[in-house]
Design a protein around this motif. Structure first.
Motif, PDB file in Angstrom:
ATOM      1  N   ALA A  33      12.433 -22.568  48.398  1.00  0.00           N
ATOM      2  CA  ALA A  33      12.899 -21.357  47.716  1.00  0.00           C
ATOM      3  C   ALA A  33      11.668 -20.734  46.815  1.00  0.00           C
ATOM      4  CB  ALA A  33      13.966 -21.840  46.700  1.00  0.00           C
ATOM      5  N   ALA A  34      11.719 -19.338  46.510  1.00  0.00           N
ATOM      6  CA  ALA A  34      10.656 -18.733  45.653  1.00  0.00           C
ATOM      7  C   ALA A  34      10.897 -19.264  44.147  1.00  0.00           C
ATOM      8  CB  ALA A  34      10.628 -17.522  46.089  1.00  0.00           C
ATOM      9  N   PRO A  35      10.022 -19.280  43.171  1.00  0.00           N
ATOM     10  CA  PRO A  35      10.209 -19.376  41.878  1.00  0.00           C
ATOM     11  C   PRO A  35      11.255 -18.419  41.282  1.00  0.00           C
ATOM     12  CG  PRO A  35       8.138 -18.513  42.142  1.00  0.00           C
ATOM     13  CD  PRO A  35       8.706 -18.954  43.742  1.00  0.00           C
ATOM     14  N   GLU A  36      11.188 -17.089  41.788  1.00  0.00           N
ATOM     15  CA  GLU A  36      12.114 -16.074  41.140  1.00  0.00           C
ATOM     16  C   GLU A  36      13.565 -16.483  41.368  1.00  0.00           C
ATOM     17  OE1 GLU A  36       8.779 -13.809  43.038  1.00  0.00           O
ATOM     18  OE2 GLU A  36       9.780 -15.753  43.354  1.00  0.00           O
ATOM     19  N   ARG A  37      13.800 -16.979  42.630  1.00  0.00           N
ATOM     20  CA  ARG A  37      15.383 -17.535  42.839  1.00  0.00           C
ATOM     21  C   ARG A  37      15.631 -18.661  42.326  1.00  0.00           C
ATOM     22  NH1 ARG A  37      19.024 -16.695  47.480  1.00  0.00           N
ATOM     23  NH2 ARG A  37      17.437 -15.095  48.390  1.00  0.00           N
ATOM     24  N   VAL A  38      14.532 -19.721  42.288  1.00  0.00           N
ATOM     25  CA  VAL A  38      14.894 -20.972  41.293  1.00  0.00           C
ATOM     26  C   VAL A  38      15.621 -20.531  40.240  1.00  0.00           C
ATOM     27  CG1 VAL A  38      14.162 -23.205  40.679  1.00  0.00           C
ATOM     28  CG2 VAL A  38      13.856 -22.387  43.076  1.00  0.00           C
ATOM     29  N   THR A  39      14.971 -19.866  39.302  1.00  0.00           N
ATOM     30  CA  THR A  39      15.425 -19.605  37.903  1.00  0.00           C
ATOM     31  C   THR A  39      16.364 -18.512  37.689  1.00  0.00           C
ATOM     32  OG1 THR A  39      13.429 -18.138  37.974  1.00  0.00           O
ATOM     33  CG2 THR A  39      13.016 -20.492  37.268  1.00  0.00           C
ATOM     34  N   THR A  40      17.291 -18.170  38.674  1.00  0.00           N
ATOM     35  CA  THR A  40      18.038 -17.317  38.650  1.00  0.00           C
ATOM     36  C   THR A  40      19.617 -18.048  38.274  1.00  0.00           C
ATOM     37  OG1 THR A  40      18.988 -17.533  40.902  1.00  0.00           O
ATOM     38  CG2 THR A  40      17.521 -15.626  40.359  1.00  0.00           C
ATOM     39  N   PRO A  41      20.431 -17.382  37.197  1.00  0.00           N
ATOM     40  CA  PRO A  41      21.626 -18.164  36.818  1.00  0.00           C
ATOM     41  C   PRO A  41      22.163 -18.937  37.818  1.00  0.00           C
ATOM     42  CG  PRO A  41      21.293 -16.147  35.529  1.00  0.00           C
ATOM     43  CD  PRO A  41      20.220 -16.207  36.637  1.00  0.00           C
ATOM     44  N   ARG A  42      22.533 -17.958  38.916  1.00  0.00           N
ATOM     45  CA  ARG A  42      23.366 -18.560  40.205  1.00  0.00           C
ATOM     46  C   ARG A  42      22.909 -19.870  40.442  1.00  0.00           C
ATOM     47  NH1 ARG A  42      26.632 -16.806  44.117  1.00  0.00           N
ATOM     48  NH2 ARG A  42      26.153 -17.698  46.403  1.00  0.00           N
ATOM     49  N   PHE A  43      21.242 -19.739  40.938  1.00  0.00           N
ATOM     50  CA  PHE A  43      20.853 -21.031  41.508  1.00  0.00           C
ATOM     51  C   PHE A  43      20.818 -22.319  40.547  1.00  0.00           C
ATOM     52  CE2 PHE A  43      17.302 -23.530  43.409  1.00  0.00           C
ATOM     53  CZ  PHE A  43      17.686 -23.733  44.783  1.00  0.00           C
ATOM     54  N   LEU A  44      20.328 -22.044  39.256  1.00  0.00           N
ATOM     55  CA  LEU A  44      20.392 -22.912  38.300  1.00  0.00           C
ATOM     56  C   LEU A  44      21.884 -23.600  38.235  1.00  0.00           C
ATOM     57  CD1 LEU A  44      18.026 -21.331  35.477  1.00  0.00           C
ATOM     58  CD2 LEU A  44      17.669 -23.296  37.102  1.00  0.00           C
ATOM     59  N   ALA A  45      22.961 -23.024  38.339  1.00  0.00           N
ATOM     60  CA  ALA A  45      24.160 -23.474  38.258  1.00  0.00           C
ATOM     61  C   ALA A  45      24.593 -24.102  39.342  1.00  0.00           C
ATOM     62  CB  ALA A  45      25.376 -22.357  38.232  1.00  0.00           C
ATOM     63  N   GLN A  46      24.104 -24.043  40.501  1.00  0.00           N
ATOM     64  CA  GLN A  46      23.945 -24.897  41.941  1.00  0.00           C
ATOM     65  C   GLN A  46      23.437 -26.019  41.515  1.00  0.00           C
ATOM     66  OE1 GLN A  46      22.711 -22.006  44.693  1.00  0.00           O
ATOM     67  NE2 GLN A  46      24.657 -21.336  45.133  1.00  0.00           N
ATOM     68  N   LEU A  47      22.080 -25.993  40.959  1.00  0.00           N
ATOM     69  CA  LEU A  47      21.303 -27.178  40.682  1.00  0.00           C
ATOM     70  C   LEU A  47      22.045 -28.171  39.680  1.00  0.00           C
ATOM     71  CD1 LEU A  47      17.562 -25.785  40.502  1.00  0.00           C
ATOM     72  CD2 LEU A  47      18.865 -27.039  42.371  1.00  0.00           C
ATOM     73  N   ASP A  48      22.562 -27.458  38.603  1.00  0.00           N
ATOM     74  CA  ASP A  48      23.379 -28.132  37.534  1.00  0.00           C
ATOM     75  C   ASP A  48      24.517 -29.116  38.132  1.00  0.00           C
ATOM     76  OD1 ASP A  48      21.934 -26.963  35.641  1.00  0.00           O
ATOM     77  OD2 ASP A  48      23.475 -25.670  35.221  1.00  0.00           O
ATOM     78  N   SER A  49      25.277 -28.468  39.330  1.00  0.00           N
ATOM     79  CA  SER A  49      26.293 -29.161  39.975  1.00  0.00           C
ATOM     80  C   SER A  49      25.806 -30.363  40.839  1.00  0.00           C
ATOM     81  CB  SER A  49      26.940 -28.061  40.928  1.00  0.00           C
ATOM     82  OG  SER A  49      27.949 -28.916  41.794  1.00  0.00           O
ATOM     83  N   MET A  50      24.557 -30.198  41.387  1.00  0.00           N
ATOM     84  CA  MET A  50      24.049 -31.257  42.182  1.00  0.00           C
ATOM     85  C   MET A  50      23.533 -32.282  41.278  1.00  0.00           C
ATOM     86  SD  MET A  50      21.979 -28.790  44.780  1.00  0.00           S
ATOM     87  CE  MET A  50      20.949 -29.916  45.474  1.00  0.00           C
ATOM     88  N   PHE A  51      22.774 -31.920  39.920  1.00  0.00           N
ATOM     89  CA  PHE A  51      22.308 -32.791  39.088  1.00  0.00           C
ATOM     90  C   PHE A  51      23.521 -33.837  38.544  1.00  0.00           C
ATOM     91  CE2 PHE A  51      20.976 -33.896  34.475  1.00  0.00           C
ATOM     92  CZ  PHE A  51      19.958 -34.496  34.898  1.00  0.00           C
ATOM     93  N   GLU A  52      24.626 -33.171  38.155  1.00  0.00           N
ATOM     94  CA  GLU A  52      25.647 -34.125  37.746  1.00  0.00           C
ATOM     95  C   GLU A  52      26.244 -34.867  38.768  1.00  0.00           C
ATOM     96  OE1 GLU A  52      28.588 -30.903  36.915  1.00  0.00           O
ATOM     97  OE2 GLU A  52      27.243 -30.187  34.990  1.00  0.00           O
ATOM     98  N   ARG A  53      26.262 -34.613  39.867  1.00  0.00           N
ATOM     99  CA  ARG A  53      26.617 -35.462  41.070  1.00  0.00           C
ATOM    100  C   ARG A  53      25.578 -36.333  41.648  1.00  0.00           C
ATOM    101  NH1 ARG A  53      27.170 -32.320  45.588  1.00  0.00           N
ATOM    102  NH2 ARG A  53      26.904 -30.499  44.320  1.00  0.00           N
TER     103      ARG A  53
END
Length: 618
Positions: A117-137
């Protein structure tokens, strides 16, 4: 069962052993450590995160996110991973919203090993929320930040969006991060570590040496004709990249090459997006294409068989030069980096720095970087030693650059330098205004022109004082004086020349000015055509005539497969792998095993077809 790193290397990618520091990097990152990886183009950086990603997912750590600004690289690397049997995907602007949603769902379910993924996408609220979910699991395995020099304002390709990646450290503690780049001096390295908060990361710095690349730098005389001669003599039928500074020049040079019978295409940011993509796809998928481009082209281009990179205009700094020339010879075979430069290149680059809205501190750093490149261009000693020294690496003369192969004569240009400086001084005293390089040359060499007559400059005591020097010699002296800082170019006043305080030491004879004589490289012999093949077939290893026929047949077959899969041919098999097959001439599945570049998935997918092609080519 979790495979060892060596097993992943062999079974998935088909290689028997790691190269250089790859194994140490893989082990460190695979164990959860952070890393800064500096490795030259073609050194195998991608394996340094792909192998840990595969091993860590098998161990239950989840998905690796690869952050890259390069759509072309994402597409090709994902295609190559699919060919190797690895689950991978990308998220970028080429996907529809529905396609992107499907990829996101697969990522969240842990069905993807590597997600690009591009850096612009990685730092969007939507993508960060998905990463948050993966991090928690506990399903977020690793972050690999490619082209990490983009985070530094001192780097040659600064991209502000990279600065936001600091959020990864703050938001996902314990998830290992690795930053990778092919080009960074000490200042840029320090900036990468600070900006990405990788101060505690282990640094792996490979040698910057690319011994297969021959560096050649020539003075501009008629750069277009010089380029045509260079390609005709040394790279007939080869794939190459020609870099130019302006869009107009790109199109003019591309057309000139086409008119000369070469398969050339233009590429710059002003072209329609579809045209740019078509040209890039053709360059990647077809053989023997010369791409004429601005620096908008190149990053993420994994094409291994680019045999030459030519610069018709000087880059901004050594990092840019190294990065761009590094796109030649990624397969480790002989390649060339060729550049033509002149006084106007220096003037243009200094003007761009001086006219930029950047701070004076930034401009000073950029001037220093430009001066280092000028020093490389003017050098009479080994180019490679100079290049590596810039990156803090000591070496011995390579025996393979233009200066080593054809050592230039060096002459004392101090007298000529003093004459030029004296003339600049007297012009300013007499006329109260400054003039450019062309007019200066006319006065010093005693040439009467309309401008000389208009300003009565023939009456100067220095008129004709340098008549015994050629204009080529004097321009070389002036380049040195500008590089030394004894003369500046005023971009606001039509590129006129002005003396600085440093000129005083040269005028007094306290500083010597040594210069290289102009040297022309001897013509290379053209490749001979094999009448049985009807065209030049260049194999990466020495093959006899029968093996060369097998190699040619394999390349034709590979081209068909690549077209079916909509991938560059080298993603299916590298030339080196096809050459090894042709040399061994395997008769069975067992004979194919162990050839470098053939992993388990490719063996399963292509073995029977390869054996069929070999049987038909006998």
């Amino acid at each position: 069962m979790t495979l060892s790193y060596a097993q992943v290397l062999h079974d998935v990618f088909g290689y028997a052993q790691f190269r250089g520091p790859q194994e140490a990097i893989v082990e460190h990152v695979g164990a959860g450590g952070d890393a800064l990886v500096l490795m030259p183009t073609g050194g195998g950086k991608s394996l340094c995160y792909q192998i840990p990603a595969i091993a860590r997912q098998q161990a239950g750590h989840g998905v690796t996110v690869v952050i890259s600004p390069l759509i072309a690289l994402m597409h090709d690397q994902v295609g190559a991973l699919h060919e190797a049997g690895v689950s991978a995907a990308f998220l970028n602007s080429t996907l529809s919203s529905d396609e992107a949603y499907q990829v996101e769902q697969r990522m969240l379910r842990g069905e993807i090993t590597l997600l690009y993924a591009a850096p612009e996408r990685v730092t969007t609220p939507r993508f960060l929320a998905q990463l948050d979910s993966m991090f928690e699991r506990g399903t977020l395995s690793l972050f690999a930040i490619d082209e990490a020099h983009c985070v530094s304002q001192w780097g040659h390709d600064f991209r502000p969006e990279y600065r936001a990646l600091t959020v990864l450290h703050e938001r996902y503690p314990g998830v290992p991060r690795m930053a990778l780049t092919a080009t960074a001096d000490d200042l840029t390295r320090a900036d990468i570590l600070e900006r990405l908060q990788l101060q505690d990361a282990r640094a792996f710095v490979s040698s910057f040496d690319r011994p297969n690349i021959r560096y050649t730098i020539v003075e501009k005389k008629d750069s277009t004709q010089q380029l045509l001669r260079f390609i005709a003599r040394e790279h007939e039928g080869d794939a190459g990249i020609v870099y130019c500074q302006s869009r107009r020049k790109v199109e003019d040079i591309a057309q000139t090459l086409v008119d000369a019978g070469l398969n050339a295409l233009p590429y710059h940011a002003g072209l329609d997006t579809k045209i740019r993509q078509t040209h890039q796809d053709r360059f990647l998928r077809e053989e023997g294409i010369v791409m004429v481009a601005t620096i908008a082209f190149g990053m993420g281009i994994d094409k291994p068989d680019v045999r030459f990179v030519a610069h018709l205009d000087m880059p901004k700094n050594i990092e840019g030069y190294y990065q761009e020339t590094g796109r030649a010879g990624r397969d480790g075979l002989s390649a060339q980096a060729w550049m033509a430069y002149g006084l106007q290149d220096m003037v243009n680059q200094r003007r761009m720095i001086d006219e930029s809205p950047a701070s004076e501190e930034f401009k000073q750093v950029m001037r220093g970087k430009l001066d280092a490149l000028l020093g490389l261009a003017e050098a009479s000693d080994c180019r490679r030693v100079r290049l590596l020294a810039y990156f803090g690496e000591s070496s011995t003369p390579c025996g393979n650059c233009d200066n080593c192969l054809n050592p230039p004569e060096v002459w004392d240009g101090t007298d000529a330098a003093r004459k030029l400086l004296s003339t600049i001084y007297r012009i300013q005293q007499m006329s109260g205004i400054s003039f450019g390089a062309g007019h200066l040359m006319d006065i010093v060499r005693g040439k009467v022109t309309d401008k000389v007559t208009q300003y009565n400059h023939a009456s100067l005591s220095t008129f004709g004082i340098g008549a015994d020097f050629s204009e080529l010699q004097l321009r070389g002296v002036l380049r040195q004086l500008i590089a030394m800082g004894a003369v500046t170019v005023d971009a606001q006043a039509f590129n006129t020349l002005q003396l600085t305080e440093q000129a005083r030491a040269v005028l007094k004879g306290e500083v010597a000015v040594s210069l290289r004589e102009s040297v022309s490289s001897p013509a290379e012999r053209k490749s001979k055509r094999n009448p049985r093949l009807g065209a030049i077939v260049k194999a990466p290893i020495q093959l006899d005539s029968e093996a060369l026929m097998r190699y040619s047949a394999l390349k034709a077959w590979r081209a068909e497969v690549a077209k079916e899969h909509n991938l560059p041919a080298y993603v299916i098999f590298h030339d080196a792998t096809l050459a090894a097959i042709a040399q061994r001439s395997p008769q069975s599945l067992e004979d194919l095993q162990g050839i470098s570049g053939i992993g388990a998935k490719k063996l399963e997918a292509y073995a029977q077809e390869v054996l069929r092609v070999l049987a038909q080519s006998q």
